[in-house]
Design a protein around this motif. Structure first.
Motif, PDB file in Angstrom:
ATOM      1  N   GLY A  41       0.370  13.536  32.504  1.00  0.00           N
ATOM      2  CA  GLY A  41       0.354  13.253  31.083  1.00  0.00           C
ATOM      3  C   GLY A  41       0.058  14.518  30.299  1.00  0.00           C
ATOM      4  N   VAL A  42       0.277  14.454  29.002  1.00  0.00           N
ATOM      5  CA  VAL A  42       0.081  15.611  28.131  1.00  0.00           C
ATOM      6  C   VAL A  42      -0.555  15.142  26.820  1.00  0.00           C
ATOM      7  N   THR A  43      -1.542  15.899  26.341  1.00  0.00           N
ATOM      8  CA  THR A  43      -2.086  15.663  25.008  1.00  0.00           C
ATOM      9  C   THR A  43      -1.855  16.903  24.149  1.00  0.00           C
ATOM     10  N   SER A  44      -1.727  16.668  22.853  1.00  0.00           N
ATOM     11  CA  SER A  44      -1.570  17.773  21.908  1.00  0.00           C
ATOM     12  C   SER A  44      -2.497  17.526  20.731  1.00  0.00           C
ATOM     13  N   ASN A  45      -2.689  18.555  19.937  1.00  0.00           N
ATOM     14  CA  ASN A  45      -3.432  18.414  18.687  1.00  0.00           C
ATOM     15  C   ASN A  45      -2.988  19.533  17.752  1.00  0.00           C
ATOM     16  N   PRO A  46      -3.403  19.522  16.502  1.00  0.00           N
ATOM     17  CA  PRO A  46      -2.952  20.549  15.563  1.00  0.00           C
ATOM     18  C   PRO A  46      -3.290  21.972  16.001  1.00  0.00           C
ATOM     19  N   THR A  47      -4.440  22.153  16.667  1.00  0.00           N
ATOM     20  CA  THR A  47      -4.826  23.483  17.127  1.00  0.00           C
ATOM     21  C   THR A  47      -3.842  23.999  18.170  1.00  0.00           C
ATOM     22  N   ILE A  48      -3.425  23.133  19.071  1.00  0.00           N
ATOM     23  CA  ILE A  48      -2.474  23.512  20.111  1.00  0.00           C
ATOM     24  C   ILE A  48      -1.141  23.925  19.502  1.00  0.00           C
ATOM     25  N   PHE A  49      -0.659  23.178  18.521  1.00  0.00           N
ATOM     26  CA  PHE A  49       0.614  23.524  17.886  1.00  0.00           C
ATOM     27  C   PHE A  49       0.515  24.819  17.081  1.00  0.00           C
ATOM     28  N   ALA A  50      -0.611  25.013  16.385  1.00  0.00           N
ATOM     29  CA  ALA A  50      -0.784  26.248  15.620  1.00  0.00           C
ATOM     30  C   ALA A  50      -0.742  27.460  16.551  1.00  0.00           C
ATOM     31  N   LYS A  51      -1.365  27.334  17.707  1.00  0.00           N
ATOM     32  CA  LYS A  51      -1.364  28.413  18.692  1.00  0.00           C
ATOM     33  C   LYS A  51       0.045  28.648  19.243  1.00  0.00           C
ATOM     34  N   ALA A  52       0.762  27.561  19.543  1.00  0.00           N
ATOM     35  CA  ALA A  52       2.113  27.687  20.099  1.00  0.00           C
ATOM     36  C   ALA A  52       3.054  28.377  19.122  1.00  0.00           C
ATOM     37  N   LEU A  53       2.954  28.028  17.841  1.00  0.00           N
ATOM     38  CA  LEU A  53       3.841  28.611  16.825  1.00  0.00           C
ATOM     39  C   LEU A  53       3.580  30.092  16.617  1.00  0.00           C
ATOM     40  N   SER A  54       2.368  30.529  16.932  1.00  0.00           N
ATOM     41  CA  SER A  54       1.996  31.921  16.662  1.00  0.00           C
ATOM     42  C   SER A  54       2.460  32.878  17.754  1.00  0.00           C
ATOM     43  N   LYS A  55       2.992  32.344  18.846  1.00  0.00           N
ATOM     44  CA  LYS A  55       3.359  33.192  19.986  1.00  0.00           C
ATOM     45  C   LYS A  55       4.857  33.161  20.254  1.00  0.00           C
ATOM     46  N   GLY A  56       5.433  34.319  20.501  1.00  0.00           N
ATOM     47  CA  GLY A  56       6.800  34.418  20.992  1.00  0.00           C
ATOM     48  C   GLY A  56       7.863  33.988  19.998  1.00  0.00           C
ATOM     49  N   ASP A  57       9.058  33.739  20.540  1.00  0.00           N
ATOM     50  CA  ASP A  57      10.228  33.441  19.696  1.00  0.00           C
ATOM     51  C   ASP A  57      10.841  32.081  19.999  1.00  0.00           C
ATOM     52  N   ALA A  58      10.105  31.219  20.690  1.00  0.00           N
ATOM     53  CA  ALA A  58      10.673  29.954  21.155  1.00  0.00           C
ATOM     54  C   ALA A  58      11.124  29.051  20.013  1.00  0.00           C
ATOM     55  N   TYR A  59      10.501  29.191  18.848  1.00  0.00           N
ATOM     56  CA  TYR A  59      10.803  28.294  17.728  1.00  0.00           C
ATOM     57  C   TYR A  59      11.764  28.917  16.711  1.00  0.00           C
ATOM     58  N   ASP A  60      12.202  30.150  16.952  1.00  0.00           N
ATOM     59  CA  ASP A  60      12.971  30.884  15.940  1.00  0.00           C
ATOM     60  C   ASP A  60      14.249  30.176  15.513  1.00  0.00           C
ATOM     61  N   ASP A  61      15.022  29.713  16.480  1.00  0.00           N
ATOM     62  CA  ASP A  61      16.316  29.094  16.139  1.00  0.00           C
ATOM     63  C   ASP A  61      16.132  27.842  15.300  1.00  0.00           C
ATOM     64  N   GLN A  62      15.187  26.995  15.691  1.00  0.00           N
ATOM     65  CA  GLN A  62      14.971  25.767  14.925  1.00  0.00           C
ATOM     66  C   GLN A  62      14.447  26.082  13.526  1.00  0.00           C
ATOM     67  N   VAL A  63      13.537  27.014  13.434  1.00  0.00           N
ATOM     68  CA  VAL A  63      12.994  27.371  12.122  1.00  0.00           C
ATOM     69  C   VAL A  63      14.085  27.945  11.236  1.00  0.00           C
ATOM     70  N   ARG A  64      14.969  28.747  11.805  1.00  0.00           N
ATOM     71  CA  ARG A  64      16.075  29.316  11.027  1.00  0.00           C
ATOM     72  C   ARG A  64      16.968  28.202  10.472  1.00  0.00           C
ATOM     73  N   ASP A  65      17.291  27.233  11.306  1.00  0.00           N
ATOM     74  CA  ASP A  65      18.119  26.107  10.849  1.00  0.00           C
ATOM     75  C   ASP A  65      17.417  25.320   9.740  1.00  0.00           C
ATOM     76  N   LEU A  66      16.119  25.101   9.910  1.00  0.00           N
ATOM     77  CA  LEU A  66      15.363  24.369   8.890  1.00  0.00           C
ATOM     78  C   LEU A  66      15.338  25.149   7.573  1.00  0.00           C
ATOM     79  N   ALA A  67      15.226  26.470   7.682  1.00  0.00           N
ATOM     80  CA  ALA A  67      15.215  27.308   6.476  1.00  0.00           C
ATOM     81  C   ALA A  67      16.559  27.249   5.758  1.00  0.00           C
ATOM     82  N   VAL A  68      17.643  27.323   6.516  1.00  0.00           N
ATOM     83  CA  VAL A  68      18.984  27.266   5.929  1.00  0.00           C
ATOM     84  C   VAL A  68      19.197  25.932   5.217  1.00  0.00           C
ATOM     85  N   ARG A  69      18.664  24.877   5.793  1.00  0.00           N
ATOM     86  CA  ARG A  69      18.811  23.548   5.190  1.00  0.00           C
ATOM     87  C   ARG A  69      17.904  23.345   3.987  1.00  0.00           C
TER      88      ARG A  69
END
Length: 373
Positions: A41-69
């Motif tokens: 199983g897996v648990t998440s929380n806002p702290t975990i997501f904030a940390k994930a977003l701050s590292k690397g480029d894994a979210y770049d493509d999705q964020v770019r699409d969201l920005a364009v929209r």
């Protein structure tokens, strides 16, 4: 499979990972943990997501699409987080099927800024349940006083819930009652109770952090001798309450109608004091029908040096109560401790959520400018 983790699972403890990230998903790391370290199983929380977003480029493509929209930041945060949770649910789906829905669960939290607003919390729980659209999802709802009606209402509508931020025995009892109330309403609504699931996340290490701080302030030898034992004692007494509640006639009627018990989940199981054993809140809380959600460092420590040797909860009820009595005698105000911990818990998640929104806003602006260029 690791021997210590295999033994822990064999004692009836479901091992969950307290972390998720796009990078962990796309590299196959989560699948490897399921295979090699018996993570179910897996648990998440806002702290975990904030940390994930701050590292690397894994979210770049999705964020770019969201920005364009031109998506606003609140919707973008939900799009990003639910994407990871949906993917995590798909990775864990074989576990969910194999365990008949007991495990293979992935949790996502409602906006922590709504912790004291019951109606808005319920509305967000519905929205997240719809957005992720996976049967092995848990919606995390905080166990604040205002959160209790939301817990009952979500369960009544067939939404599976991970009740989070539980610190006190008194509030835990109300959480179980809210679960019963929700199931009773779901039964009246004609829902299949066997499809509804819940865990109650009882926080452990933060209790020791707060109480040890107070014991150090008291400063006596007697007070110092009580350090770093309250987290386990409090959790063990929570399990005692769980056994009592789920032996009631009220529960028997629900069980006969197909309901599943709401399992105790040990959260905040990474030690905060470096002088303590990193496996303290794992090996010290072995009991059947429980979940232990661990940060990866704690999972690795348990794999390397853990020694789960039988039930370490039920044989220690008397000692746990004696310890809590000794704390009271020493001058530690338990009611104030748990009140402070709940308030701080909500504030910390709110701060992480604000950080997450700011991070996504910055990325949307940056990617949006890049798209225009």
């Amino acid at each position: 499979m690791n021997e210590a983790l295999k033994r822990l699972s064999g004692e009836g403890v479901s091992i969950w990972l307290d972390d998720i990230s796009r990078d962990r998903l796309r590299t196959g790391n989560l699948e490897a943990l399921v295979k090699d370290k018996n993570v179910v199983g897996v648990t998440s929380n806002p702290t975990i997501f904030a940390k994930a977003l701050s590292k690397g480029d894994a979210y770049d493509d999705q964020v770019r699409d969201l920005a364009v929209r031109g998506v606003d930041v609140e919707e973008a945060v939900r799009a990003i987080t639910t994407y990871d949770i949906r993917w995590g649910c798909d990775v864990l789906r074989p576990v969910y099927d194999r365990t008949d829905g007991l495990d293979g669960r992935v949790s996502i939290e409602v906006d922590p800024r709504l912790a004291h607003e019951a109606e808005r919390t319920t509305a967000e729980a519905r929205a997240l349940w719809w957005m992720v659209d996976r049967p092995n999802l848990f919606i995390k709802i905080p166990a604040t006083q205002k959160g209790l009606p939301s817990i009952a209402q979500a369960i009544a509508e067939g939404i599976s819930v991970n009740v989070t931020l539980i610190f006190s025995l008194e509030r835990y009892g109300k959480v179980i009652d809210a679960y019963f109330e929700g199931l009773e309403q779901a039964r009246e609504n004609g829902l299949d109770l066997s499809k509804i699931s819940s865990v109650a996340s009882f926080f452990v290490s933060r209790v020791d952090t707060e109480i040890d701080k107070r014991l150090d302030k008291i400063g006596s030898d007697e007070a110092k001798a009580l350090r770093s034992k309250a987290g386990l004692a409090n959790a063990r007494l929570a399990y005692k309450l769980y056994e009592e509640k789920f032996a009631s006639d009220r529960w028997k009627a629900l069980k006969d109608a197909g309901a599943r018990p709401q399992r105790p989940l040990w959260a905040s199981t990474g030690v905060k004091d470096p002088d303590l054993s990193p496996t303290l809140y794992v090996d010290g809380l072995v009991a059947p029908g429980t979940v232990n959600t661990m940060p990866e460092a704690t999972l690795d420590a348990e794999a390397e040096q853990g020694d789960p040797s039988g039930d370490t909860v039920r044989p220690n009820y008397a000692d746990a109560q004696a310890h809590m009595d000794a704390l009271k005698k020493a001058g530690v105000d338990y009611d104030d401790v748990v009140k402070v911990l709940e308030e701080e818990g909500v504030q910390k998640f709110e701060a992480s959520w604000t950080e997450l929104i700011a991070s996504v806003q910055g990325e949307l602006e940056k990617k949006g400018q890049g798209a225009v260029a």
